[in-house]
Scaffold this motif. Structure first.
Motif, PDB file in Angstrom:
ATOM      1  N   ASP A 240       0.829  -1.202   0.000  1.00 35.63           N
ATOM      2  CA  ASP A 240       0.000   0.000   0.000  1.00 35.63           C
ATOM      3  C   ASP A 240       0.867   1.258   0.000  1.00 35.63           C
ATOM      4  N   GLU A 241       0.361   2.301  -0.632  1.00 34.99           N
ATOM      5  CA  GLU A 241       0.976   3.624  -0.709  1.00 34.99           C
ATOM      6  C   GLU A 241       2.158   3.702  -1.669  1.00 34.99           C
ATOM      7  N   LEU A 242       2.416   2.626  -2.399  1.00 34.50           N
ATOM      8  CA  LEU A 242       3.461   2.643  -3.416  1.00 34.50           C
ATOM      9  C   LEU A 242       3.041   3.528  -4.583  1.00 34.50           C
ATOM     10  N   LEU A 243       3.937   4.394  -5.036  1.00 33.46           N
ATOM     11  CA  LEU A 243       3.708   5.210  -6.228  1.00 33.46           C
ATOM     12  C   LEU A 243       4.437   4.646  -7.443  1.00 33.46           C
ATOM     13  N   PRO A 261       1.623   1.292  -9.886  1.00 38.65           N
ATOM     14  CA  PRO A 261       0.401   0.544  -9.582  1.00 38.65           C
ATOM     15  C   PRO A 261      -0.840   1.428  -9.590  1.00 38.65           C
ATOM     16  N   ASP A 262      -2.008   0.806  -9.718  1.00 36.29           N
ATOM     17  CA  ASP A 262      -3.276   1.469  -9.434  1.00 36.29           C
ATOM     18  C   ASP A 262      -3.502   1.444  -7.926  1.00 36.29           C
ATOM     19  N   VAL A 263      -3.875   2.596  -7.361  1.00 34.57           N
ATOM     20  CA  VAL A 263      -4.171   2.685  -5.931  1.00 34.57           C
ATOM     21  C   VAL A 263      -5.465   3.479  -5.744  1.00 34.57           C
ATOM     22  N   THR A 264      -6.055   3.351  -4.554  1.00 39.19           N
ATOM     23  CA  THR A 264      -7.211   4.164  -4.225  1.00 39.19           C
ATOM     24  C   THR A 264      -6.755   5.570  -3.850  1.00 39.19           C
ATOM     25  N   GLN A 265      -7.730   6.454  -3.548  1.00 37.31           N
ATOM     26  CA  GLN A 265      -7.399   7.829  -3.219  1.00 37.31           C
ATOM     27  C   GLN A 265      -6.509   7.927  -1.985  1.00 37.31           C
ATOM     28  N   ASP A 266      -6.668   6.984  -1.045  1.00 34.80           N
ATOM     29  CA  ASP A 266      -5.843   7.026   0.168  1.00 34.80           C
ATOM     30  C   ASP A 266      -4.555   6.216   0.037  1.00 34.80           C
ATOM     31  N   GLY A 267      -4.294   5.678  -1.167  1.00 35.39           N
ATOM     32  CA  GLY A 267      -3.048   4.961  -1.406  1.00 35.39           C
ATOM     33  C   GLY A 267      -3.129   3.451  -1.270  1.00 35.39           C
ATOM     34  N   THR A 268      -4.311   2.912  -0.937  1.00 31.93           N
ATOM     35  CA  THR A 268      -4.446   1.462  -0.819  1.00 31.93           C
ATOM     36  C   THR A 268      -4.190   0.800  -2.170  1.00 31.93           C
ATOM     37  N   PHE A 269      -3.350  -0.194  -2.181  1.00 34.40           N
ATOM     38  CA  PHE A 269      -2.962  -0.877  -3.412  1.00 34.40           C
ATOM     39  C   PHE A 269      -4.154  -1.595  -4.024  1.00 34.40           C
ATOM     40  N   LEU A 270      -4.306  -1.470  -5.339  1.00 36.08           N
ATOM     41  CA  LEU A 270      -5.334  -2.194  -6.072  1.00 36.08           C
ATOM     42  C   LEU A 270      -4.736  -3.280  -6.963  1.00 36.08           C
ATOM     43  N   GLU A 271      -3.872  -2.876  -7.910  1.00 38.77           N
ATOM     44  CA  GLU A 271      -3.281  -3.861  -8.813  1.00 38.77           C
ATOM     45  C   GLU A 271      -2.222  -3.198  -9.681  1.00 38.77           C
TER      46      GLU A 271
END
Length: 334
Positions: A240-243, A261-271
């Motif tokens: 999580d929070e990886l840019l 990666p794709d992340v949510t607005q708060d930085g949670t990793f998606l894929e």
């Protein structure tokens, strides 16, 4: 949170035609004493390992942070792995969030690692990214009949109370008789990736990764390859929070991999989207004589007081020696 009790079984549950082998650790690997159920099943062109069921949260044990014991097995014939996928779910088949899985590691105890001297070969695996992998056509990793293979699985110790959690790791195999060019597997990372070097980790690094504090954080690590090779596929791993994670050739001032990666607005990793996963039959070269650098970038929201722990790793699948001649220098397509 770390009080899971494992039942000691007198034998591992293994489904034919894969063959069990529990006593051939050709390289020392941290293990657990307890036993829970792992099964191996084989269909025409797939080999699937099924872990569990296990109740979460489950403690981590050993240097490889396992929730369940190692599982050793052999294949009934020589095969070539050409890809793999991972899933996590409950016993009734309900899918679970990816971050319930901490990692799956697949080791070949009969073949030494090229990147981690004195260790067995880490030939495949997955973390919370659970990226489905397909190597370029005509390339694969050989798993011989006599090879002593082993799996290690860990579930996220911070997962909420969940009963009967299971995971699968499915290896895609080339059809028998298909010509396959064999690839080596090479681990690289900003964090230390070789378990025999975990004692060298700094105070900001644990088995969860490198501590990520408030705001934008950039971490870099120098890298020297121990073999010349041509990278055909790069499996990325992050938290999580990886840019971004990347691989640079410092000698030639070239960026070889840049994976976002794709992340949510708060930085949670998606894929990692498919176009962010490097796969190219042409490949790009890495050389022992040149200097490289791994880099990872995170953003930790300012309002979060607890630190995050990050990783930036690749499993590089490469053929030994030089890449095929091509007019334009190959770099990652992102």
């Amino acid at each position: 949170m770390r009080s899971a009790i494992f039942t000691l079984l007198t034998s591992l549950c293994l489904v034919t035609p894969a063959l069990a082998d529990g006593g051939h650790d050709h390289h020392a690997v941290p293990t657990l004493m307890n036993q829970t159920t792992t099964t191996v099943t084989m269909q025409e062109n797939t080999v699937t390992l099924t872990f569990g069921p296990i109740d979460l949260p489950a403690a981590h044990d050993g240097d490889l942070a396992a929730s369940m014991p190692k599982h050793a097995f052999q294949l009934p014939k020589d095969m070539h792995m050409v890809g793999y996928k991972t899933a996590v779910f409950t016993k009734d088949g309900t899918p679970l969030p990816k971050n319930y899985l901490h990692h799956v590691l697949m080791l070949n105890n009969s073949k030494p690692s090229v990147s981690c001297a004195g260790e067995p070969l880490f030939f495949a695996g997955a973390g919370l990214e659970m990226t489905e992998t397909r190597f370029p056509a005509g390339y694969g990793v050989k798993l011989a009949k006599e090879d002593h293979l082993m799996s290690i699985v860990a579930f996220y110790h911070g997962a909420p109370v969940t009963k009967d959690v299971m995971a699968t790791f499915t290896m895609y195999m080339a059809p028998e008789g298909t010509p396959v060019k064999e690839m080596d597997v090479y681990q690289v990372g900003v964090n230390i990736v070789c378990f025999s070097k975990f004692a060298q980790r700094g105070p900001d690094q644990t088995d969860e990764g490198i501590e990520i504090n408030t705001g934008v954080q950039v971490h870099k690590a120098p890298l020297k390859f121990s073999m010349d090779g041509c990278v055909k596929f790069a499996y990325p791993h992050g938290h999580d929070e990886l840019l971004m994670i990347g691989l640079d050739n410092i000698t030639k001032k070239q960026t070889l991999l840049r994976t976002v990666p794709d992340v949510t607005q708060d930085g949670t990793f998606l894929e990692f989207q498919p176009h962010q996963v490097y796969s190219d039959s042409q490949g790009f070269p890495v050389m022992k004589s040149e200097d490289y650098e791994m880099v990872m970038v995170h953003h930790h929201p300012l309002q979060k007081s607890d630190p995050q722990h990050g990783m930036g790793n690749y499993l590089l699948y490469m053929t030994p020696g030089a890449c095929p001649t091509k007019a334009a220098a190959p770099i990652a397509k992102h």
